[in-house]
Write a protein that holds these residues in place. Structure first.
Motif, PDB file in Angstrom:
ATOM      1  N   GLN A 287       0.818  -1.209   0.000  1.00  0.00           N
ATOM      2  CA  GLN A 287       0.000   0.000   0.000  1.00  0.00           C
ATOM      3  C   GLN A 287       0.857   1.267   0.000  1.00  0.00           C
ATOM      4  OE1 GLN A 287      -3.386  -0.014  -0.440  1.00  0.00           O
ATOM      5  NE2 GLN A 287      -2.896   2.140  -0.834  1.00  0.00           N
ATOM      6  N   ALA A 288       1.965   1.243   0.757  1.00  0.00           N
ATOM      7  CA  ALA A 288       2.873   2.394   0.773  1.00  0.00           C
ATOM      8  C   ALA A 288       3.492   2.603  -0.604  1.00  0.00           C
ATOM      9  CB  ALA A 288       3.959   2.194   1.822  1.00  0.00           C
ATOM     10  N   PHE A 289       3.834   1.523  -1.290  1.00  0.00           N
ATOM     11  CA  PHE A 289       4.411   1.619  -2.632  1.00  0.00           C
ATOM     12  C   PHE A 289       3.396   2.225  -3.601  1.00  0.00           C
ATOM     13  CE2 PHE A 289       5.456   0.265  -6.861  1.00  0.00           C
ATOM     14  CZ  PHE A 289       6.842   0.270  -6.911  1.00  0.00           C
ATOM     15  N   ILE A 290       2.166   1.735  -3.555  1.00  0.00           N
ATOM     16  CA  ILE A 290       1.136   2.242  -4.462  1.00  0.00           C
ATOM     17  C   ILE A 290       0.918   3.734  -4.232  1.00  0.00           C
ATOM     18  CG2 ILE A 290      -1.343   2.141  -4.946  1.00  0.00           C
ATOM     19  CD1 ILE A 290      -1.189  -0.896  -4.463  1.00  0.00           C
ATOM     20  N   THR A 291       0.862   4.122  -2.957  1.00  0.00           N
ATOM     21  CA  THR A 291       0.644   5.535  -2.635  1.00  0.00           C
ATOM     22  C   THR A 291       1.765   6.419  -3.171  1.00  0.00           C
ATOM     23  OG1 THR A 291      -0.560   4.921  -0.630  1.00  0.00           O
ATOM     24  CG2 THR A 291       0.316   7.173  -0.750  1.00  0.00           C
ATOM     25  N   LYS A 292       2.988   5.939  -3.093  1.00  0.00           N
ATOM     26  CA  LYS A 292       4.138   6.753  -3.487  1.00  0.00           C
ATOM     27  C   LYS A 292       4.413   6.712  -4.987  1.00  0.00           C
ATOM     28  CE  LYS A 292       9.100   7.402  -2.584  1.00  0.00           C
ATOM     29  NZ  LYS A 292      10.261   6.966  -1.761  1.00  0.00           N
ATOM     30  N   TYR A 293       4.317   5.536  -5.587  1.00  0.00           N
ATOM     31  CA  TYR A 293       4.837   5.379  -6.945  1.00  0.00           C
ATOM     32  C   TYR A 293       3.771   5.217  -8.033  1.00  0.00           C
ATOM     33  CZ  TYR A 293       9.403   4.547  -4.773  1.00  0.00           C
ATOM     34  OH  TYR A 293      10.568   4.659  -4.064  1.00  0.00           O
ATOM     35  N   LEU A 294       2.561   4.791  -7.684  1.00  0.00           N
ATOM     36  CA  LEU A 294       1.563   4.526  -8.723  1.00  0.00           C
ATOM     37  C   LEU A 294       0.699   5.752  -8.932  1.00  0.00           C
ATOM     38  CD1 LEU A 294       0.731   2.136 -10.558  1.00  0.00           C
ATOM     39  CD2 LEU A 294      -1.122   1.685  -8.949  1.00  0.00           C
ATOM     40  N   GLY A 295       0.967   6.469 -10.025  1.00  0.00           N
ATOM     41  CA  GLY A 295       0.214   7.678 -10.318  1.00  0.00           C
ATOM     42  C   GLY A 295      -0.995   7.390 -11.196  1.00  0.00           C
ATOM     43  N   THR A 296      -2.102   8.032 -10.904  1.00  0.00           N
ATOM     44  CA  THR A 296      -3.321   7.869 -11.713  1.00  0.00           C
ATOM     45  C   THR A 296      -3.893   9.219 -12.119  1.00  0.00           C
ATOM     46  OG1 THR A 296      -4.642   7.738  -9.673  1.00  0.00           O
ATOM     47  CG2 THR A 296      -3.894   5.656 -10.641  1.00  0.00           C
ATOM     48  N   GLU A 297      -3.053  10.239 -12.133  1.00  0.00           N
ATOM     49  CA  GLU A 297      -3.520  11.580 -12.465  1.00  0.00           C
ATOM     50  C   GLU A 297      -4.031  11.635 -13.907  1.00  0.00           C
ATOM     51  OE1 GLU A 297      -0.608  10.838 -11.270  1.00  0.00           O
ATOM     52  OE2 GLU A 297      -0.516  11.708  -9.251  1.00  0.00           O
ATOM     53  N   GLY A 298      -5.160  12.302 -14.082  1.00  0.00           N
ATOM     54  CA  GLY A 298      -5.717  12.465 -15.417  1.00  0.00           C
ATOM     55  C   GLY A 298      -6.177  11.162 -16.048  1.00  0.00           C
ATOM     56  N   GLY A 299      -6.411  10.140 -15.215  1.00  0.00           N
ATOM     57  CA  GLY A 299      -6.857   8.859 -15.743  1.00  0.00           C
ATOM     58  C   GLY A 299      -5.757   8.034 -16.379  1.00  0.00           C
ATOM     59  N   ARG A 300      -4.507   8.501 -16.273  1.00  0.00           N
ATOM     60  CA  ARG A 300      -3.383   7.772 -16.846  1.00  0.00           C
ATOM     61  C   ARG A 300      -2.586   7.082 -15.736  1.00  0.00           C
ATOM     62  NH1 ARG A 300      -0.027  11.490 -20.860  1.00  0.00           N
ATOM     63  NH2 ARG A 300       0.942   9.430 -21.175  1.00  0.00           N
ATOM     64  N   ALA A 317      28.881   4.465 -16.171  1.00  0.00           N
ATOM     65  CA  ALA A 317      27.549   5.005 -16.429  1.00  0.00           C
ATOM     66  C   ALA A 317      27.628   6.466 -16.869  1.00  0.00           C
ATOM     67  CB  ALA A 317      26.681   4.884 -15.179  1.00  0.00           C
ATOM     68  N   ASP A 318      26.671   6.862 -17.689  1.00  0.00           N
ATOM     69  CA  ASP A 318      26.576   8.256 -18.124  1.00  0.00           C
ATOM     70  C   ASP A 318      26.061   9.092 -16.953  1.00  0.00           C
ATOM     71  OD1 ASP A 318      26.089  10.706 -19.243  1.00  0.00           O
ATOM     72  OD2 ASP A 318      24.731   9.985 -20.800  1.00  0.00           O
ATOM     73  N   PRO A 319      26.868  10.030 -16.440  1.00  0.00           N
ATOM     74  CA  PRO A 319      26.429  10.803 -15.273  1.00  0.00           C
ATOM     75  C   PRO A 319      25.228  11.696 -15.568  1.00  0.00           C
ATOM     76  CG  PRO A 319      28.467  11.711 -16.179  1.00  0.00           C
ATOM     77  CD  PRO A 319      28.219  10.416 -16.903  1.00  0.00           C
ATOM     78  N   ASN A 320      24.970  11.940 -16.831  1.00  0.00           N
ATOM     79  CA  ASN A 320      23.857  12.814 -17.200  1.00  0.00           C
ATOM     80  C   ASN A 320      22.564  12.056 -17.478  1.00  0.00           C
ATOM     81  OD1 ASN A 320      25.472  15.204 -17.135  1.00  0.00           O
ATOM     82  ND2 ASN A 320      26.346  14.612 -19.112  1.00  0.00           N
ATOM     83  N   GLN A 321      22.612  10.730 -17.484  1.00  0.00           N
ATOM     84  CA  GLN A 321      21.403   9.968 -17.766  1.00  0.00           C
ATOM     85  C   GLN A 321      20.494   9.961 -16.546  1.00  0.00           C
ATOM     86  OE1 GLN A 321      22.026   5.974 -19.210  1.00  0.00           O
ATOM     87  NE2 GLN A 321      19.841   5.471 -19.220  1.00  0.00           N
ATOM     88  N   LYS A 322      19.235  10.255 -16.757  1.00  0.00           N
ATOM     89  CA  LYS A 322      18.261  10.368 -15.679  1.00  0.00           C
ATOM     90  C   LYS A 322      17.414   9.096 -15.569  1.00  0.00           C
ATOM     91  CE  LYS A 322      19.486  14.658 -15.014  1.00  0.00           C
ATOM     92  NZ  LYS A 322      20.289  15.032 -13.824  1.00  0.00           N
ATOM     93  N   THR A 323      16.844   8.894 -14.391  1.00  0.00           N
ATOM     94  CA  THR A 323      15.864   7.827 -14.222  1.00  0.00           C
ATOM     95  C   THR A 323      14.584   8.207 -14.952  1.00  0.00           C
ATOM     96  OG1 THR A 323      15.211   8.829 -12.119  1.00  0.00           O
ATOM     97  CG2 THR A 323      16.800   7.023 -12.022  1.00  0.00           C
ATOM     98  N   GLU A 324      13.800   7.197 -15.330  1.00  0.00           N
ATOM     99  CA  GLU A 324      12.609   7.427 -16.146  1.00  0.00           C
ATOM    100  C   GLU A 324      11.387   6.767 -15.523  1.00  0.00           C
ATOM    101  OE1 GLU A 324      13.109   6.331 -20.267  1.00  0.00           O
ATOM    102  OE2 GLU A 324      15.288   6.559 -20.140  1.00  0.00           O
ATOM    103  N   ASP A 325      10.223   7.371 -15.747  1.00  0.00           N
ATOM    104  CA  ASP A 325       8.969   6.740 -15.358  1.00  0.00           C
ATOM    105  C   ASP A 325       8.691   5.553 -16.281  1.00  0.00           C
ATOM    106  OD1 ASP A 325       8.493   8.507 -13.300  1.00  0.00           O
ATOM    107  OD2 ASP A 325       7.255   9.849 -14.514  1.00  0.00           O
ATOM    108  N   ASN A 326       7.930   4.589 -15.757  1.00  0.00           N
ATOM    109  CA  ASN A 326       7.518   3.416 -16.538  1.00  0.00           C
ATOM    110  C   ASN A 326       8.709   2.687 -17.152  1.00  0.00           C
ATOM    111  OD1 ASN A 326       4.778   3.861 -15.983  1.00  0.00           O
ATOM    112  ND2 ASN A 326       4.551   5.207 -17.770  1.00  0.00           N
TER     113      ASN A 326
END
Length: 580
Positions: A287-300, A317-326
């Motif tokens: 439940q804590a994971f869902i609250t923090k990481y699972l977004g449902t804004e705008g129905g998405r 590793a590339d120091p400029n590479q960012k983490t990504e959603d999904n």
């Protein structure tokens, strides 16, 4: 030198300081303990039942080392002294034992121990370790003996000694240096081994013996993160993944995964109340994971795997590479652990994963800043913590087609990319080497690594279809669930597995038109299998001309989504099924 000594000695000081500190002392681990006590050692000894474990370890180590030294010294003597051709051949045969991995003999050894009635006893381990260590010890003794002059032995023979007496009274005393070396090396190897105990006994003793340590580990995470139900953090995260995922998310995922494993193991060792407690802990983490990481804004639906940095320690590793959603790894673990709330969300998450893997022009246009734009369609983008669940989750979610597409892919990143570039082993990196670009980051680049070889588990459990039943460990009851290749490139698979009850066989062939599946299976005595077979209908699954459901002992379960399910007793089966 003083600085080096301080650098090496500081962790030892901290370890001893904490070991002697009472639990009520919460001061800095660097500060000297004001009231040293041995209560921690007493408590650990009693709770861990270390007395019995120590006795078993001593027994196994002493007996194993004694057998190894006796056999190896006697075997090495003629190998070192006899110059005939057979001696050289025998020596090379012994050295072959150093080259071949012991895993090759694991299944035959298990069967032998089972047939001798030694499973679960120390003597199974003594026999195993003795055989494992003899080649190396013979190698040590032979080299040492060849360097010794033969004059003393010749004199003893002239005085009337037999070869055996010469060895006992003349040669053996001169072998003391190499004997001490062999004793230490073998004793350390036998004493420190952990994996083989579980591998050779196959029971829950290893879980029961280590239960207090595992409980303390979970308690420590809870102490560190409290009611946030987050993981303790991670320096490595999804190591070497082309698409980056938050290392904290991976820590949170594994906290949940370990809690679920603890709930299962608690039931296996007769601790149902603790199992319920860990089941409840898993629910709170979920439940804590869902609250923090699972977004449902705008129905998405979005898995916010960009919340936090990736590993800060990954070489190259590339120091400029960012983490990504999904990210692929985040989506896989969310699906594996059920970290969503509705079936509609699950279907959406499967779609997001399929789009990420597919990586077509439309996906790249919609995600111009993603690392995925650099790679081909139908490629994976996982690291060490995603590769083991990638293909199994796809098959569990009904996307075996994607699993096979990834298996066949030879563009970077993929399993066959390394093969195309000359690999004969599994590499640490997806790009450890390429004919176009040469070697990958040389600061850390192994060409013989286990992690990405996890695809073999899927090939056994899903492609071939021999899988364990999670509710019945040990293959007393197991699954037969062959997944045919929707791409049509693989039309025949044959596999066997030596279970504790005997050989399990699963073999399938699809005809050229892809209309008929021929399937053979063997269920060993005193076991049973649950068969899930692709078919157009239950009536089309036949052994000869007889519907499988009418074969003696076979029980039909259901037919759902193009799969017919049965319960099979022990025996051999040869059947066919129409696929369309």
């Amino acid at each position: 030198m003083i600085a080096a000594a301080l650098f090496v000695g500081f962790p030892v000081y901290v370890l001893v300081n904490l070991a002697l500190r009472p639990t009520s002392d919460t001061s800095s681990p660097i500060a000297p303990t004001a009231s040293p006590t041995l209560d921690n050692f007493t408590q650990a000894w009693q709770q861990g039942a270390l007395g019995g474990a120590l006795a078993n370890s001593v027994l196994v180590t002493v007996c194993s080392v004694a057998v190894v030294l006796a056999v190896s010294s006697l075997a090495a003597y003629p190998l070192a002294r006899v110059t005939a051709r057979w001696s050289r051949g025998a020596y090379l045969l012994v050295l072959l034992g150093l080259v071949l991995p012991f895993q090759l003999a694991s299944l035959p050894l298990y069967q032998t121990m089972r047939d001798l009635g030694l499973l679960g006893t120390p003597w199974a381990l003594v026999l195993f370790y003795s055989g494992l260590q003899v080649p190396f010890t013979v190698f040590l003794y032979t080299g040492f003996l060849r360097a010794l002059p033969r004059d003393f032995e010749d004199a003893a023979l002239i005085d009337g000694c037999t070869p055996l007496q010469s060895f006992r009274y003349v040669v053996l005393p001169m072998l003391k240096p190499v004997t001490v070396t062999a004793l230490v090396l073998n004793a350390v190897a036998v004493w420190n081994d952990f994996f083989t105990v579980w591998q050779m006994t196959g029971d829950a003793t290893i879980v029961r013996d280590n239960w207090p340590a595992m409980v303390r580990y979970l308690d420590w995470i809870r102490q560190e993160t409290g009611d946030t139900y987050a993981g303790q953090g991670s320096l490595t995260g999804d190591w070497l993944a082309p698409q980056k995922t938050s290392a904290q998310l991976m820590s949170d995922v594994y906290y949940g995964y370990v809690a679920r494993l603890m709930a299962q193991m608690a039931l296996a060792i007769g601790r149902p109340s603790e199992g319920e407690a860990y089941k409840e802990l898993f629910g709170r983490i979920r439940q804590a994971f869902i609250t923090k990481y699972l977004g449902t804004e705008g129905g998405r639906v979005t898995v916010k795997s960009s919340l936090g940095d990736a590993s800060p320690t990954e070489p190259g590793a590339d120091p400029n590479q960012k983490t990504e959603d999904n990210s692929q790894t985040a989506l896989l673990w969310v699906l594996k652990l059920g970290f969503y709330e509705t079936e509609a969300q699950r279907r959406t998450l499967v779609g997001l994963l399929a789009d990420n893997i597919g990586n077509d022009a439309a996906y790249k246009a919609a995600h111009p800043n993603s690392s995925r734009v650099r790679y081909a369609e139908n490629t994976l983008s996982v690291g060490f913590l995603g590769v083991n669940v990638l293909a199994p989750v796809l098959s569990d979610e009904g996307r075996t087609d994607l699993a096979y597409k990834l298996l066949h892919q030879d563009a970077l990143p993929s399993w066959l990319f390394s093969v195309k570039n000359g690999a004969t082993t599994v590499w640490e990196r997806w790009n450890s080497y390429s004919q176009d670009d040469g070697f990958g980051p040389v600061s850390m680049n192994s060409f013989n690594h286990y992690a990405y070889g996890a695809i073999m588990e899927w090939m056994y459990a899903y492609m071939a279809g021999i899988a364990r039943d999670p509710d019945h460990p040990g293959f007393k009851r197991f699954l037969l669930q062959p997944h045919i290749d929707p791409t049509g490139r693989i039309t025949q698979v044959s596999s066997t597995y030596e279970s504790p009850y005997g050989e399990i066989r699963s073999e399938w062939t699809v005809d050229d038109a892809g209309r008929t599946l021929a399937y053979e299976a063997a269920v060993p005595p005193n076991s049973e299998a649950t068969l899930h077979l692709p078919s157009a209908s239950a009536d089309s699954v036949r052994e000869g001309r007889t519907p499988l459901s009418r074969v003696d002992g076979v029980r039909f379960l259901d037919h759902t989504d193009g799969v017919s399910s049965y319960r099979l007793p022990s025996g051999r089966y040869r059947m066919t099924a129409h696929l369309r």
